[in-house]
Design a protein around this motif. Structure first.
Motif, PDB file in Angstrom:
ATOM      1  N   SER A 147      48.140  48.346 114.065  1.00 58.55           N
ATOM      2  CA  SER A 147      49.510  47.839 114.212  1.00 58.55           C
ATOM      3  C   SER A 147      50.162  47.481 112.883  1.00 58.55           C
ATOM      4  N   ILE A 148      49.416  47.525 111.772  1.00 61.36           N
ATOM      5  CA  ILE A 148      49.972  47.233 110.450  1.00 61.36           C
ATOM      6  C   ILE A 148      50.372  48.560 109.806  1.00 61.36           C
ATOM      7  N   SER A 149      51.666  48.791 109.692  1.00 56.17           N
ATOM      8  CA  SER A 149      52.159  50.016 109.065  1.00 56.17           C
ATOM      9  C   SER A 149      52.106  49.902 107.548  1.00 56.17           C
ATOM     10  N   ALA A 150      52.001  51.031 106.888  1.00 56.14           N
ATOM     11  CA  ALA A 150      51.917  51.050 105.430  1.00 56.14           C
ATOM     12  C   ALA A 150      53.225  50.554 104.809  1.00 56.14           C
ATOM     13  N   PHE A 151      53.097  49.862 103.681  1.00 59.16           N
ATOM     14  CA  PHE A 151      54.272  49.444 102.921  1.00 59.16           C
ATOM     15  C   PHE A 151      53.848  49.093 101.501  1.00 59.16           C
ATOM     16  N   THR A 152      54.827  49.016 100.627  1.00 56.94           N
ATOM     17  CA  THR A 152      54.609  48.566  99.248  1.00 56.94           C
ATOM     18  C   THR A 152      55.668  47.538  98.906  1.00 56.94           C
ATOM     19  N   TYR A 153      55.339  46.673  97.960  1.00 59.59           N
ATOM     20  CA  TYR A 153      56.319  45.681  97.498  1.00 59.59           C
ATOM     21  C   TYR A 153      55.875  45.152  96.148  1.00 59.59           C
ATOM     22  N   ASN A 154      56.814  45.105  95.207  1.00 64.04           N
ATOM     23  CA  ASN A 154      56.527  44.543  93.893  1.00 64.04           C
ATOM     24  C   ASN A 154      57.041  43.105  93.846  1.00 64.04           C
ATOM     25  N   HIS A 155      56.126  42.171  93.935  1.00 58.16           N
ATOM     26  CA  HIS A 155      56.465  40.748  93.891  1.00 58.16           C
ATOM     27  C   HIS A 155      56.566  40.354  92.415  1.00 58.16           C
ATOM     28  N   ASP A 156      57.779  40.443  91.869  1.00 59.59           N
ATOM     29  CA  ASP A 156      57.935  40.325  90.425  1.00 59.59           C
ATOM     30  C   ASP A 156      58.562  39.016  89.971  1.00 59.59           C
ATOM     31  N   VAL A 157      58.589  37.993  90.845  1.00 58.88           N
ATOM     32  CA  VAL A 157      59.066  36.687  90.397  1.00 58.88           C
ATOM     33  C   VAL A 157      58.026  36.062  89.460  1.00 58.88           C
ATOM     34  N   SER A 158      58.471  35.117  88.643  1.00 54.05           N
ATOM     35  CA  SER A 158      57.567  34.482  87.682  1.00 54.05           C
ATOM     36  C   SER A 158      56.514  33.640  88.389  1.00 54.05           C
ATOM     37  N   PHE A 159      55.328  33.578  87.804  1.00 53.76           N
ATOM     38  CA  PHE A 159      54.303  32.665  88.295  1.00 53.76           C
ATOM     39  C   PHE A 159      54.726  31.223  88.022  1.00 53.76           C
ATOM     40  N   PRO A 160      54.370  30.290  88.899  1.00 51.33           N
ATOM     41  CA  PRO A 160      54.541  28.885  88.554  1.00 51.33           C
ATOM     42  C   PRO A 160      53.683  28.548  87.336  1.00 51.33           C
ATOM     43  N   ASP A 161      53.996  27.436  86.713  1.00 56.34           N
ATOM     44  CA  ASP A 161      53.224  27.035  85.548  1.00 56.34           C
ATOM     45  C   ASP A 161      52.853  25.566  85.654  1.00 56.34           C
ATOM     46  N   TYR A 162      51.761  25.206  84.988  1.00 52.98           N
ATOM     47  CA  TYR A 162      51.346  23.813  84.860  1.00 52.98           C
ATOM     48  C   TYR A 162      50.755  23.639  83.469  1.00 52.98           C
ATOM     49  N   THR A 163      51.411  22.830  82.660  1.00 47.96           N
ATOM     50  CA  THR A 163      50.988  22.652  81.274  1.00 47.96           C
ATOM     51  C   THR A 163      50.374  21.280  81.027  1.00 47.96           C
ATOM     52  N   GLY A 164      50.113  20.536  82.098  1.00 47.84           N
ATOM     53  CA  GLY A 164      49.542  19.207  81.941  1.00 47.84           C
ATOM     54  C   GLY A 164      48.047  19.244  81.659  1.00 47.84           C
ATOM     55  N   THR A 165      47.480  18.071  81.504  1.00 52.90           N
ATOM     56  CA  THR A 165      46.051  17.910  81.226  1.00 52.90           C
ATOM     57  C   THR A 165      45.397  17.167  82.380  1.00 52.90           C
ATOM     58  N   LEU A 166      44.332  17.732  82.912  1.00 55.09           N
ATOM     59  CA  LEU A 166      43.616  17.083  84.001  1.00 55.09           C
ATOM     60  C   LEU A 166      42.590  16.104  83.449  1.00 55.09           C
ATOM     61  N   PRO A 167      42.300  15.028  84.188  1.00 54.65           N
ATOM     62  CA  PRO A 167      41.315  14.051  83.706  1.00 54.65           C
ATOM     63  C   PRO A 167      39.900  14.606  83.778  1.00 54.65           C
ATOM     64  N   SER A 168      39.000  14.045  82.974  1.00 54.67           N
ATOM     65  CA  SER A 168      37.587  14.433  83.017  1.00 54.67           C
ATOM     66  C   SER A 168      36.807  13.578  84.003  1.00 54.67           C
ATOM     67  N   SER A 169      37.414  12.479  84.442  1.00 51.70           N
ATOM     68  CA  SER A 169      36.788  11.610  85.440  1.00 51.70           C
ATOM     69  C   SER A 169      37.876  10.849  86.180  1.00 51.70           C
ATOM     70  N   VAL A 170      37.564  10.447  87.415  1.00 54.22           N
ATOM     71  CA  VAL A 170      38.480   9.639  88.219  1.00 54.22           C
ATOM     72  C   VAL A 170      37.691   8.479  88.813  1.00 54.22           C
ATOM     73  N   SER A 171      38.421   7.423  89.181  1.00 54.03           N
ATOM     74  CA  SER A 171      37.780   6.224  89.696  1.00 54.03           C
ATOM     75  C   SER A 171      38.195   5.957  91.131  1.00 54.03           C
ATOM     76  N   LYS A 172      37.207   5.746  92.007  1.00 57.29           N
ATOM     77  CA  LYS A 172      37.489   5.430  93.398  1.00 57.29           C
ATOM     78  C   LYS A 172      38.168   4.071  93.532  1.00 57.29           C
ATOM     79  N   SER A 173      37.933   3.206  92.590  1.00 57.76           N
ATOM     80  CA  SER A 173      38.469   1.845  92.686  1.00 57.76           C
ATOM     81  C   SER A 173      39.932   1.743  92.276  1.00 57.76           C
TER      82      SER A 173
END
Length: 263
Positions: A147-173
């Motif tokens: 039931s899935i017919s053939a098709f093509t599509y170029n998804h050419d929008v820009s990728f999202p970005d994330y330039t932040g820094t993630l922590p090396s540790s987190v605290s439950k408290s």
């Protein structure tokens, strides 16, 4: 890699309301933080949390994943970039998946798992080493089956970005808050912390300035001292397109993943 990929129910998928409407290249569905359990992530095989859209005939996802971890022989964290592509075509019952013939993105063929999910990971130094997402295009080709017919599509929008820094540790408290000023081109952003069989996750809109877990929300996470827990910040954007009378969701996302300790 495990042949059986549980795309819709166990590979860290996040479900959305099916009532979102097409808005050219920028639909804005409401994020939903109540989602299935990720598949036991580990520092050796991190898996990006990947959204799926309900009420469409298929979801096709392009991911640029950046994974950071510490190495006792290197003074600074090591970051590796992977390209990941995932596609699934749900049956009418909402739980099974349909085959769609040969599925490829940028001429790289995805592997079809036993449950008809499609998946490929490109790792530097292996084949393929890249899915060629760096140019910004995700040129999808669906061969079609049943039931899935053939098709093509170029998804050419820009990728999202994330330039932040993630922590090396987190605290439950004390909980954790991640600054999202470094996020761009995103409809929504997810934050996930996973350790062993436990995980927590939450979501905010793409224009949010931060995303957080409270101390109370983190209480069921185990204490981790060997950097085997993972934190993920995942901005993504969605495009809805119609092919052969059926609507399909195309997703581009950036998955920033870091190995962490939890105290």
């Amino acid at each position: 890699m495990k042949k059986q990929i549980l795309f819709l129910s166990a590979i860290a998928l996040l479900a959305f309301n099916s009532s979102c409407n097409k808005d050219d290249n920028n639909p804005n569905p409401n994020p939903n933080p109540t989602n299935p359990n990720p598949t036991n992530p580990t520092t050796s095989t991190p898996k990006p949390t990947t959204p799926v859209i309900n009420g469409v005939s298929g979801t096709l996802v392009s991911v640029i994943m950046e994974y950071s971890y510490t190495n006792p022989y290197v003074s600074t964290p090591v970051t590796m970039q992977y390209d990941v592509a995932v596609a699934a075509f749900p049956a009418a019952n909402g739980s099974d998946l349909l085959p769609a013939g040969t599925v490829s993105v940028n001429s790289h063929e995805l592997e079809k798992a036993d449950n008809n999910a499609y998946y490929v990971v490109a790792v530097p130094g292996t084949t393929p080493s890249s899915l060629d997402f760096s140019g910004g295009s995700s040129n999808w080709s669906i061969g079609g089956a049943g039931s899935i017919s053939a098709f093509t599509y170029n998804h050419d929008v820009s990728f999202p970005d994330y330039t932040g820094t993630l922590p090396s540790s987190v605290s439950k408290s004390s909980g954790v808050t991640i600054d999202l000023d470094g996020v761009s081109n995103a409809d929504s952003v997810y934050l996930v912390i996973a350790a062993g069989n436990q995980f927590i996750q939450t979501a905010v809109g793409g224009d949010a300035t931060s995303i957080s877990f409270t101390a109370a929300e983190m209480q069921n996470l185990p204490v981790v001292s060997d950097n085997s827990a993972l934190i993920q910040v995942v901005p993504f954007r969605i495009t809805l397109e119609t092919h052969n009378g059926n609507q399909y969701a195309y997703i581009k996302q950036r998955a920033a993943i870091s190995a962490i300790n939890i105290d």
